[in-house]
Design a protein around this motif. Structure first.
Motif, PDB file in Angstrom:
ATOM      1  N   PHE A 536       0.813  -1.225   0.000  1.00  0.00           N
ATOM      2  CA  PHE A 536       0.000   0.000   0.000  1.00  0.00           C
ATOM      3  C   PHE A 536       0.838   1.263   0.000  1.00  0.00           C
ATOM      4  O   PHE A 536       0.309   2.361  -0.041  1.00  0.00           O
ATOM      5  CB  PHE A 536      -0.961   0.001   1.200  1.00  0.00           C
ATOM      6  CG  PHE A 536      -1.790  -1.245   1.280  1.00  0.00           C
ATOM      7  CD1 PHE A 536      -2.335  -1.794   0.114  1.00  0.00           C
ATOM      8  CD2 PHE A 536      -2.016  -1.890   2.491  1.00  0.00           C
ATOM      9  CE1 PHE A 536      -3.088  -2.959   0.168  1.00  0.00           C
ATOM     10  CE2 PHE A 536      -2.763  -3.057   2.545  1.00  0.00           C
ATOM     11  CZ  PHE A 536      -3.298  -3.604   1.384  1.00  0.00           C
ATOM     12  N   ASP A 537       2.124   1.103   0.087  1.00  0.00           N
ATOM     13  CA  ASP A 537       3.021   2.266   0.065  1.00  0.00           C
ATOM     14  C   ASP A 537       4.274   1.882  -0.706  1.00  0.00           C
ATOM     15  O   ASP A 537       5.362   1.748  -0.147  1.00  0.00           O
ATOM     16  CB  ASP A 537       3.350   2.682   1.499  1.00  0.00           C
ATOM     17  CG  ASP A 537       4.186   3.959   1.493  1.00  0.00           C
ATOM     18  OD1 ASP A 537       4.146   4.686   0.467  1.00  0.00           O
ATOM     19  OD2 ASP A 537       4.892   4.199   2.487  1.00  0.00           O
ATOM     20  N   PRO A 538       4.104   1.664  -2.015  1.00  0.00           N
ATOM     21  CA  PRO A 538       5.199   1.103  -2.823  1.00  0.00           C
ATOM     22  C   PRO A 538       6.335   2.094  -3.035  1.00  0.00           C
ATOM     23  O   PRO A 538       6.137   3.295  -2.860  1.00  0.00           O
ATOM     24  CB  PRO A 538       4.511   0.808  -4.151  1.00  0.00           C
ATOM     25  CG  PRO A 538       3.425   1.832  -4.229  1.00  0.00           C
ATOM     26  CD  PRO A 538       2.951   2.053  -2.827  1.00  0.00           C
ATOM     27  N   PRO A 539       7.501   1.591  -3.423  1.00  0.00           N
ATOM     28  CA  PRO A 539       8.615   2.489  -3.740  1.00  0.00           C
ATOM     29  C   PRO A 539       8.275   3.359  -4.953  1.00  0.00           C
ATOM     30  O   PRO A 539       7.435   2.979  -5.774  1.00  0.00           O
ATOM     31  CB  PRO A 539       9.757   1.538  -4.075  1.00  0.00           C
ATOM     32  CG  PRO A 539       9.139   0.213  -4.312  1.00  0.00           C
ATOM     33  CD  PRO A 539       7.856   0.179  -3.554  1.00  0.00           C
ATOM     34  N   ASP A 540       8.961   4.473  -5.031  1.00  0.00           N
ATOM     35  CA  ASP A 540       8.744   5.400  -6.143  1.00  0.00           C
ATOM     36  C   ASP A 540       9.040   4.701  -7.465  1.00  0.00           C
ATOM     37  O   ASP A 540       9.992   3.922  -7.569  1.00  0.00           O
ATOM     38  CB  ASP A 540       9.654   6.624  -5.986  1.00  0.00           C
ATOM     39  CG  ASP A 540       9.204   7.751  -6.878  1.00  0.00           C
ATOM     40  OD1 ASP A 540       9.287   7.601  -8.122  1.00  0.00           O
ATOM     41  OD2 ASP A 540       8.737   8.782  -6.343  1.00  0.00           O
ATOM     42  N   ARG A 541       8.251   5.018  -8.453  1.00  0.00           N
ATOM     43  CA  ARG A 541       8.392   4.392  -9.762  1.00  0.00           C
ATOM     44  C   ARG A 541       9.770   4.622 -10.371  1.00  0.00           C
ATOM     45  O   ARG A 541      10.261   3.809 -11.156  1.00  0.00           O
ATOM     46  CB  ARG A 541       7.309   4.973 -10.672  1.00  0.00           C
ATOM     47  CG  ARG A 541       7.318   4.362 -12.020  1.00  0.00           C
ATOM     48  CD  ARG A 541       6.623   5.268 -12.984  1.00  0.00           C
ATOM     49  NE  ARG A 541       6.783   4.705 -14.319  1.00  0.00           N
ATOM     50  CZ  ARG A 541       5.804   4.555 -15.177  1.00  0.00           C
ATOM     51  NH1 ARG A 541       4.616   4.961 -14.861  1.00  0.00           N
ATOM     52  NH2 ARG A 541       6.039   4.016 -16.363  1.00  0.00           N
ATOM     53  N   LYS A 542      10.369   5.762 -10.012  1.00  0.00           N
ATOM     54  CA  LYS A 542      11.697   6.099 -10.564  1.00  0.00           C
ATOM     55  C   LYS A 542      12.686   4.948 -10.374  1.00  0.00           C
ATOM     56  O   LYS A 542      13.583   4.776 -11.195  1.00  0.00           O
ATOM     57  CB  LYS A 542      12.236   7.364  -9.882  1.00  0.00           C
ATOM     58  CG  LYS A 542      11.691   8.632 -10.519  1.00  0.00           C
ATOM     59  CD  LYS A 542      12.490   9.852 -10.061  1.00  0.00           C
ATOM     60  CE  LYS A 542      11.649  11.104 -10.100  1.00  0.00           C
ATOM     61  NZ  LYS A 542      11.059  11.461  -8.790  1.00  0.00           N
ATOM     62  N   ARG A 543      12.476   4.214  -9.308  1.00  0.00           N
ATOM     63  CA  ARG A 543      13.391   3.108  -9.041  1.00  0.00           C
ATOM     64  C   ARG A 543      13.421   2.100 -10.177  1.00  0.00           C
ATOM     65  O   ARG A 543      14.395   1.380 -10.349  1.00  0.00           O
ATOM     66  CB  ARG A 543      12.967   2.406  -7.747  1.00  0.00           C
ATOM     67  CG  ARG A 543      13.857   2.772  -6.595  1.00  0.00           C
ATOM     68  CD  ARG A 543      13.647   1.888  -5.404  1.00  0.00           C
ATOM     69  NE  ARG A 543      13.822   0.470  -5.688  1.00  0.00           N
ATOM     70  CZ  ARG A 543      13.536  -0.478  -4.785  1.00  0.00           C
ATOM     71  NH1 ARG A 543      13.055  -0.134  -3.613  1.00  0.00           N
ATOM     72  NH2 ARG A 543      13.719  -1.746  -5.097  1.00  0.00           N
ATOM     73  N   PHE A 544      12.320   2.038 -10.936  1.00  0.00           N
ATOM     74  CA  PHE A 544      12.264   1.049 -12.019  1.00  0.00           C
ATOM     75  C   PHE A 544      12.634   1.634 -13.386  1.00  0.00           C
ATOM     76  O   PHE A 544      12.680   0.925 -14.371  1.00  0.00           O
ATOM     77  CB  PHE A 544      10.862   0.428 -12.118  1.00  0.00           C
ATOM     78  CG  PHE A 544      10.330  -0.062 -10.810  1.00  0.00           C
ATOM     79  CD1 PHE A 544      11.079  -0.976 -10.055  1.00  0.00           C
ATOM     80  CD2 PHE A 544       9.132   0.404 -10.320  1.00  0.00           C
ATOM     81  CE1 PHE A 544      10.591  -1.432  -8.836  1.00  0.00           C
ATOM     82  CE2 PHE A 544       8.650  -0.051  -9.113  1.00  0.00           C
ATOM     83  CZ  PHE A 544       9.373  -0.965  -8.350  1.00  0.00           C
ATOM     84  N   SER A 545      12.838   2.939 -13.422  1.00  0.00           N
ATOM     85  CA  SER A 545      13.140   3.492 -14.749  1.00  0.00           C
ATOM     86  C   SER A 545      14.634   3.721 -14.961  1.00  0.00           C
ATOM     87  O   SER A 545      15.047   4.146 -16.027  1.00  0.00           O
ATOM     88  CB  SER A 545      12.343   4.787 -14.984  1.00  0.00           C
ATOM     89  OG  SER A 545      12.438   5.620 -13.875  1.00  0.00           O
TER      90      SER A 545
END
Ligand SMILES: Nc1nc2c(ncn2[C@@H]2O[C@H](COP(=O)(O)OP(=O)(O)O)[C@@H](O)[C@H]2O)c(=O)[nH]1
Ligand SMILES: [Mg+2]
Length: 643
Positions: A536-545
């Protein structure tokens, strides 16, 4: 006198022709009671200068009536320009030859003009029969007409002195008109203005011969070539008011919005559609074999081009030769000094730049000729001039030289009706010669090429990116940027009829199933693990880009609905979203409303996530915002949730 025009009545236009002083105007007066010479100067000089008008109604034995609008033209060589303006849209010509004078220079010139304008039938009135020599002159006329399409026309001796032949002439009118088709109505009325004047209390009035379609009181019209808009306040034909006027009728239009001369004048065209006027015309130019002792027309020479009731200077560019001799014809381009509202199929008369001799005639086979690419295409289009009534040929050749065209614009400026053109297009489609949709018509070969190009592109995308759902339409649109949006859309729709499907913003082979190649499988696992650690409080998407593989894998998961993108920063597992949504529905079913913060606490998530999440479930129709509160969108959801 009450005057009722019945449905069975037919309207035709007849014009006089022939040398000056041969008795044209006197004959019109004897036939109709109207003196067509209306100008004071004409009365004073006893000579016709400008066009004159009269009306004749004749009964057929079967009860039908012919309403004949008569245009009387000047015969003097100084006024040939006016003569041409009078014979532009006529059904029948009355060629007048005086028995005491015989065939004269303007008899000849007028005859050639009638031929150039495509007049199909003439009647010869052999006037001044009381002055003798009928047999001799009849023989002379037969000889002159021998090589023309008028060789079997009727020759009627007349005399206004003795009254001889006047009734016989009327009978010949009836028998000739009975053989003619009614003036064509192809839904594109044009009135070539031959007079424009102001009447006290009425305002601006224009007159002309109506052709091509119907005009009605209240119609919006365009004054071409300027394109000025006006409304028809009233209509008259031969002095009588009319609600509507048919083609083949002398027509007066009251256009009170218009200023005389600045807005409208002789030579203008009144139309009901806002057609564009053009300065370049492709024509078949032909010179009468009757022209003797005249110089050839040279390519590049200046001429006067007469169209309707106007004329303009024009340069003639011959397509395949340097000059054109009498009796020859060729393809040419006319570069006009002033634009004309010309249609494909229109006829023109060409005169020398001093306006003294008629040197050629022309049939327009293409307008806006800048589009034509090769001389081969030009030759193909020129076939239209040989068969001007062949709508199938016209449509096919038009498609051939425009890559993709909107059906409603195809040949809009032609003498074919919209429904004739549509029927021709549908036939071509049925024979698989063309692709046809509401917005696009195209040659089938060109369309197939385009389809194959896209197919190859989609296949390449599937190969390069098996994990993607397909080729992004936006990328394709940029690659095919020469296509109009209408053509692009028609192409996608057509492709998706068969082997292709649209999947949101992408196009794909129907059989394509996106799958993760092994090198991306690990990356996908990493994303799943990271997202489910704190669902419910996932890591920021930037981590995957940061990493290309992670990026691709994330895109795959989003495409397949396993991951949901709330915005640029926040992505959540669908399972997490489902759980959060269930919590919200349960809460709102019992409490009816809740604040964002109450919902956040119930779910156990953060401020960063809750607002985009709530906006998302608003968007998909689960909840609804009311000020600071959320409630369920409809009671049914609540009931289902409770049950
Ligand atoms: N004798 C005789 N004179 C005629 C006849 N028809 C016309 N005219 C005369 O010929 C002259 C020219 O006639 P007009 O109609 O003005 O010729 P247009 O130039 O062809 O219009 C006039 O003086 C007429 O009166 C005819 O049938 N017989
Ligand atoms: Mg006259």
């Amino acid at each position: 006198v009450s005057f009722v025009v019945k449905m069975s009545d037919k309207n035709f236009i007849l014009a006089t022709a022939g040398h000056v002083d041969h008795g044209k105007s006197a004959l019109v007066k004897a036939l109709t009671g109207t003196d067509p010479d209306r100008l004071p100067e004409e009365k004073a000089r006893g000579i016709t200068i400008d066009l004159g008008f009269a009306e004749l109604t004749l009964d057929r034995p079967n009860g039908e009536k012919f309403h004949i609008g008569i245009v009387d033209v000047p015969g003097h060589e100084d006024f040939v320009r006016n003569m041409i303006a009078g014979v532009g849209s006529i059904d029948l010509a009355l060629l007048v030859v005086a028995a005491d004078d015989g065939w004269m220079p303007q008899t000849e010139e007028h005859l050639q003009i009638l031929e150039y304008l495509g007049v199909k039938r003439i009647i010869v009135a052999l006037t001044k029969g009381d002055l003798g020599k009928i047999d001799v002159v009849t023989a002379q006329i037969r000889e002159e007409l021998k090589e023309t399409s008028f060789n079997s026309c009727q020759i009627v001796p007349t005399s206004i002195r003795t009254g001889e032949g006047i009734h016989a002439l009327m009978d010949v009118f009836v028998s000739e008109l009975a053989q003619l088709p009614p003036p064509r109505d192809f839904g594109k009325p044009r009135l070539f203005v031959d007079r424009a004047f102001t009447l006290r209390g009425v305002g601006t009035v224009v007159t002309g011969t109506l052709s091509g379609g119907i005009l009605r009181v209240g119609d919006s019209v365009f004054v071409q070539p300027k394109g000025i808009v006006a409304r028809i306040r009233s209509l008259q034909t031969h002095g009588r008011n009319a609600e509507m006027v048919n083609p083949g009728t002398r027509t007066a239009i009251n256009l009170p919005d218009l200023q005389l001369l600045t807005d409208v004048k002789r030579g203008d065209v009144i139309s009901t559609q806002s057609f564009e006027a053009t300065s370049r015309l492709d024509v078949v130019l032909n010179r009468s074999p009757r022209l003797q002792h005249t110089l050839p027309v040279k390519s590049g020479s200046s001429t006067y081009v007469h169209h309707g009731t106007t004329r303009t200077l024009a340069k003639i560019i011959l397509a395949e030769r340097d000059s054109l001799a009498p009796g020859e014809s060729t393809v040419a381009q006319l570069r006009l000094e002033a634009p004309l509202l010309a249609f494909v199929g229109d006829r023109l008369v060409v005169r020398d730049p001093a306006g003294r001799h008629t040197i050629a005639g022309a049939i327009v086979f293409h307008i806006d000729s800048n589009n034509i690419r090769s001389s081969k295409e030009r030759a193909l289009l020129a076939a239209r001039a040989v068969a001007p009534d062949d709508v199938a040929l016209a449509v096919w050749t038009e498609i051939g030289q425009t890559a993709f065209i909107e059906p409603s614009r195809l040949l809009d400026r032609s003498r074919f009706s919209a429904s004739e053109i549509t029927t021709a297009l549908q036939k071509l489609r049925d024979h698989r010669e063309i692709f046809l949709s509401e917005k696009v018509a195209a040659k089938m070969v060109a369309w197939r090429d385009l389809r194959e190009r896209v197919a190859r592109r989609v296949d390449a995308e599937h190969k390069a990116h098996p994990e993607r759902r397909g080729l992004e339409l936006n990328d394709l649109r940029i690659e095919l940027n020469s296509l109009s949006p209408a053509v692009f859309n028609a192409l996608i729709v057509d492709l998706c009829q068969a082997e292709f499907v649209r999947d949101k913003s992408a196009i794909a082979r129907r059989v394509h199933r996106a799958n993760l190649p092994p090198e991306l499988e690990a990356a996908a696992e990493k994303i799943r693990a990271a997202l489910s650690a704190t669902p419910f409080d996932p890591p920021d998407r930037k981590r995957f880009s940061e990493d290309r593989n992670l990026n691709e894998a994330l895109r795959f998961l989003v495409d397949h609905g396993e991951v949901i993108e709330l915005n640029r920063e926040i992505v959540l597992l669908r399972s997490a979203i489902d759980e959060m949504q269930k919590t919200v529905v349960a809460l709102l079913s019992t409490n009816r409303t809740a604040t964002a913060s109450e919902i956040r606490q119930k779910i156990g998530t953060t401020r960063r996530v809750i607002i985009p999440f709530l906006e998302y479930i608003d968007r998909i129709g689960v909840t609804q915002r009311e000020g600071d509160l959320r409630k369920l969108r409809d009671a049914k959801t609540a009931t289902i949730a409770r049950s």
